[in-house]
Every structure is written in structure tokens, then in C-alpha cells.
Enzyme design. Structure first.
Site, PDB file in Angstrom:
ATOM      1  N   LYS A 138     -42.021 -55.112  66.159  1.00 23.39           N
ATOM      2  CA  LYS A 138     -43.407 -54.663  66.168  1.00 23.39           C
ATOM      3  C   LYS A 138     -43.679 -53.781  67.392  1.00 23.39           C
ATOM      4  O   LYS A 138     -42.945 -53.841  68.381  1.00 23.39           O
ATOM      5  CB  LYS A 138     -44.341 -55.870  66.226  1.00 23.39           C
ATOM      6  CG  LYS A 138     -44.323 -56.769  65.002  1.00 23.39           C
ATOM      7  CD  LYS A 138     -45.226 -57.969  65.241  1.00 23.39           C
ATOM      8  CE  LYS A 138     -45.279 -58.889  64.028  1.00 23.39           C
ATOM      9  NZ  LYS A 138     -45.983 -58.301  62.884  1.00 23.39           N
TER      10      LYS A 138
ATOM     11  N   ARG B 134     -42.999 -64.537  54.251  1.00 22.07           N
ATOM     12  CA  ARG B 134     -42.731 -64.796  52.830  1.00 22.07           C
ATOM     13  C   ARG B 134     -41.350 -65.431  52.639  1.00 22.07           C
ATOM     14  O   ARG B 134     -41.131 -66.142  51.666  1.00 22.07           O
ATOM     15  CB  ARG B 134     -42.882 -63.509  52.016  1.00 22.07           C
ATOM     16  CG  ARG B 134     -41.813 -62.473  52.235  1.00 22.07           C
ATOM     17  CD  ARG B 134     -42.252 -61.102  51.780  1.00 22.07           C
ATOM     18  NE  ARG B 134     -43.269 -60.563  52.661  1.00 22.07           N
ATOM     19  CZ  ARG B 134     -43.828 -59.365  52.501  1.00 22.07           C
ATOM     20  NH1 ARG B 134     -43.476 -58.617  51.471  1.00 22.07           N
ATOM     21  NH2 ARG B 134     -44.731 -58.918  53.335  1.00 22.07           N
TER      22      ARG B 134
END
Length: 245
Positions: free
Chosen positions: A155, A229
Site C-alpha cells: 500500500k 477475502r
């Protein structure tokens, strides 16, 4: 109304000063007096107070976990907190699976994320059995990524400190099970928290890697910042195997 007043008062009195070198001398609210009608000064009123106190305790516990720094609040710390709660609550038990146990269960989606960190990933399973024996449990599953760098697909640096909050779903599950246990609800509840860091370590999953999840599905990881996920997929498969309500 009584439960709302109690809950709101305890929420408003919450402070996070654990790591301050100089603690405040102000202890905050020390006593709360509720003036109610005669019909509420009995069991009904006491039950309302207990409800508000239990919900607020759960809320503040989740807030405290979320505010902890990631060098302390890692997967093992979350597991320890769950174990401590179980010691003080009847009908509440905790089982924690480490990476070796998850490897035996074929949880390749979870391990694809956790293997990039020096901190061992944990699958925290909390069980509250307040309902009838044999009743299917209500199952809650919450994401417990105690720090999310994005992995190899890292990130941007700006505001990355806020990625310590990527475990708030898991914190809410732990806190909800705590509130249910304190309220002695007549229901069976299971809380499942897959907890790991998502780090760009030497063993971290690379974009393009292919892994196999608990249910046998193979998947290609194109962006390692999809860690949520992945860990939730194995946790949800595990949850379904418990035959939930």
C-alpha cells in the site's frame, strides 16, 4: 431507556490511555444514580441495567482491541484475549488453531497470507453454549488482519498506520460473543476469527501465485492486498462445516 442510559454512559466514559507515560489523575465517572418509577426498581430495571452494561462492555472491549498498537496486538495477542474472556465466563470455550493445524485442514487460502509474516497466523474459535444441546449455533465470522501492508502489492505509505484497524471485524466478533456470554442468552453462538498479518516477507505470496483453499478450489492471486477475502474464504468454509443456524 434504562439500558440505553447505562450503555451510553459507559461508552462515553471510555478512555484509551494504556500507553501514556503520564496517566491522567481524573478517574472519570465513579457513580451513576438512576431515579426510576417503582415498577422499574425491581427485576425489570436490574435486567435493563445488566443489558446496557453488557453491551457497553463488549463495545468498549472492541474499541480497546482496535486501538492497540500492531506490535502488541498481533494474532497471538488476540488469541490470548479470547482465552482470558473464556476463563471468566461460564459456557464459553475457546479453541485456537495454529498454522500446523490449518495446514492439516488444507487452509491454503489463509496460509497464503500468513506465511509472509514472522507472526504465526491463528484461527480463533469461540463457542458459547447457552442454548439447548444439539441446537445449531449462530456463527459470526470476522476479519482479524492485525496489520495490513498489502503484502508484495504494498500500500502507499500515507495513512498506513491505520491498517492496524484491519482486525476490527474480528474484534467485533470477539466482543459480541463476550456480550452474549455476559447476558447469558439462551442461544448457541460460535465466533470465528481468522487472524494474521499481511506482510511482504521473504515467504510472502507473490502476484501470480496459485494456491488451494480448504474447499479444494484453486485460485490465482493477482494482487496480494486481497488478503481479506482469502482468509475469510477458509474461515467461511470452516464455519459452514460446523452446520450453523
Amino acid at each position: 431507556v434504562i439500558s440505553d442510559v447505562v450503555r451510553a454512559t459507559l461508552e462515553a466514559s471510555y478512555r484509551f490511555d494504556t500507553f501514556k507515560s503520564k496517566k491522567t489523575t481524573d478517574t472519570g465517572l465513579s457513580q451513576l444514580t438512576l431515579v426510576v418509577g417503582e415498577n422499574l426498581a425491581n427485576g425489570e430495571g436490574q435486567a435493563a441495567i445488566a443489558w446496557g452494561e453488557s453491551v457497553a462492555t463488549g463495545l468498549n472491549f472492541a474499541r480497546a482491541l482496535g486501538n492497540m498498537p500492531p506490535n502488541i496486538c498481533h494474532p497471538s495477542y488476540l488469541a490470548e484475549q479470547a482465552h482470558l474472556l473464556a476463563k471468566n465466563q461460564r459456557k464459553l470455550s475457546v479453541n485456537v488453531l495454529g498454522e500446523k493445524e490449518m495446514e492439516k485442514l488444507g487452509m491454503g487460502a489463509f496460509l497464503a497470507v500468513s506465511k509472509g509474516s514472522e507472526q504465526e497466523g491463528k484461527l480463533i474459535v469461540m463457542e458459547y453454549n447457552g442454548g439447548k444441546k444439539g441446537d445449531k449455533p449462530v456463527v459470526l465470522v470476522g476479519k482479524g488482519v492485525t496489520f495490513d501492508t498489502g503484502g508484495i502489492s504494498i500500500k502507499p505509505a500515507a495513512a498506513m498506520d491505520e491498517m492496524k484497524y484491519d482486525m476490527c471485524g474480528g474484534a467485533n466478533v470477539i466482543a459480541t460473543v463476550l456480550a452474549v456470554a455476559k447476558l447469558k442468552l439462551k442461544v448457541n453462538v460460535m465466533g470465528i476469527v481468522p487472524s494474521t498479518e499481511n506482510m511482504p516477507g521473504p515467504s510472502a505470496t507473490k502476484p501470480g501465485d496459485i494456491h488451494t483453499a480448504r474447499n479444494g478450489k484453486t485460485f490465482e492471486v493477482n494482487n496480494t492486498d486481497a488478503e481479506g477475502r482469502l482468509i475469510l474464504s477458509d474461515a467461511l468454509v470452516y464455519a459452514c462445516e460446523q452446520k450453523p443456524e
